[in-house]
Design an enzyme around this catalytic site. Structure first.
Site, PDB file in Angstrom:
ATOM      1  N   HIS A  81       0.686  -1.311  -0.050  1.00 31.71           N
ATOM      2  CA  HIS A  81       0.017   0.066   0.039  1.00 31.71           C
ATOM      3  C   HIS A  81       0.929   1.217   0.023  1.00 31.71           C
ATOM      4  CE1 HIS A  81      -3.233  -2.902   1.214  1.00 31.71           C
ATOM      5  NE2 HIS A  81      -4.139  -1.815   0.827  1.00 31.71           N
ATOM      6  N   LYS A 122      -0.354   4.719   4.584  1.00 31.88           N
ATOM      7  CA  LYS A 122      -1.184   3.679   5.378  1.00 31.88           C
ATOM      8  C   LYS A 122      -0.397   3.303   6.844  1.00 31.88           C
ATOM      9  CE  LYS A 122      -3.808  -0.512   4.911  1.00 31.88           C
ATOM     10  NZ  LYS A 122      -4.892   0.165   5.379  1.00 31.88           N
TER      11      LYS A 122
END
Length: 249
Positions: A135, A139
């Site tokens: 990601h 995040k």
């Protein structure tokens, strides 16, 4: 006009909140009633359902507030919940309908089904399972909610509790990999929307099942579909398997 429903957006200034706003603004059967973020006090009476992509703490507070007043229904896409926070969401679902998912993608939810079926058929004595997720750098929780969903699917296929078979991260010199463990690895870099891979590996072959998110609007579209589905449901905790009709609600 009778089909028009009113939606609130929690975490409205975040990346997912903005994506949800764009999807909602393009529809003529939805009115965005309120947009708000953590620390603000929205008028929930204006909403039939609230779509929430914020933080675990903010989601719990929102669920508690909705439960106290008997509505609105909620769609929760936040991740990184503690067991205590999970219990709070479950308690709120006794009073309001909640769709909660670590991923609202149709493709990912199909992947979850494939992983469970593969785990059911591939003997744990011969096949190792590793879940890899990547990601964007912003995040903060790892593994991702989707990675944990995939791990749960693999554990369900094997008829075991994920907590009992979840392997520790590989780091430094340790013992050889234990049979039957389900491993996780997380990468954080740049602006990657979301990539998930489940690897089934034996001594002779490797089966790889994967999904790549190209645009975060796919998650927003799924969340809006969940909102349309849940707004008239009875109290309870649902997920995308319910929304997509894979499970009798």
């Amino acid at each position: 006009m009778s089909d028009l429903f009113h939606v609130g957006i929690s975490g409205a200034r975040g990346r997912m909140g903005r994506a949800v706003s764009q999807v909602l603004d393009a529809r003529d059967d939805v009115m965005v009633a309120v947009r708000f973020d953590w620390g603000e006090t929205p008028d929930l009476s204006l909403c039939d359902v609230v779509i929430d992509f914020s933080t675990a703490e903010a989601s719990v507070a929102l669920a508690r507030q909705a439960a106290e007043r008997g509505g609105p229904a909620l769609v929760i896409g936040s991740t990184g919940f503690t067991p205590e926070q999970d219990a709070e969401i479950l308690k709120a679902a006794e009073k309001v309908a909640i769709v909660r998912s670590g991923n609202f993608s149709l493709g990912v939810n199909i992947l979850i089904g494939l992983v469970e079926h593969a785990a059911l058929r591939l003997d744990a004595r011969d096949w190792d399972i590793e879940v890899l997720e990547t990601h964007h750098r912003r995040k903060v929780d790892a593994p991702s909610g989707t990675a944990l969903m995939l791990g749960e699917a693999a554990a369900n296929g094997r008829g075991v509790d994920l907590a009992a078979v979840r392997g520790a991260p590989y780091d430094g010199v340790g013992e050889p990999r234990q049979t039957g463990k389900i491993g996780f690895a997380s990468l954080r870099a740049g602006g990657v929307v979301g990539e998930h891979t489940v690897m089934f590996a034996s001594e002779d072959e490797v089966l790889t099942l994967s999904h790549s998110a190209i645009d975060r609007s796919l998650f927003a579209k799924g969340a809006v579909a969940a909102a349309a589905w849940v707004r008239n449901r009875r109290p309870g905790l649902y997920d995308m398997q319910d929304v997509l009709g894979f499970r009798q609600a």
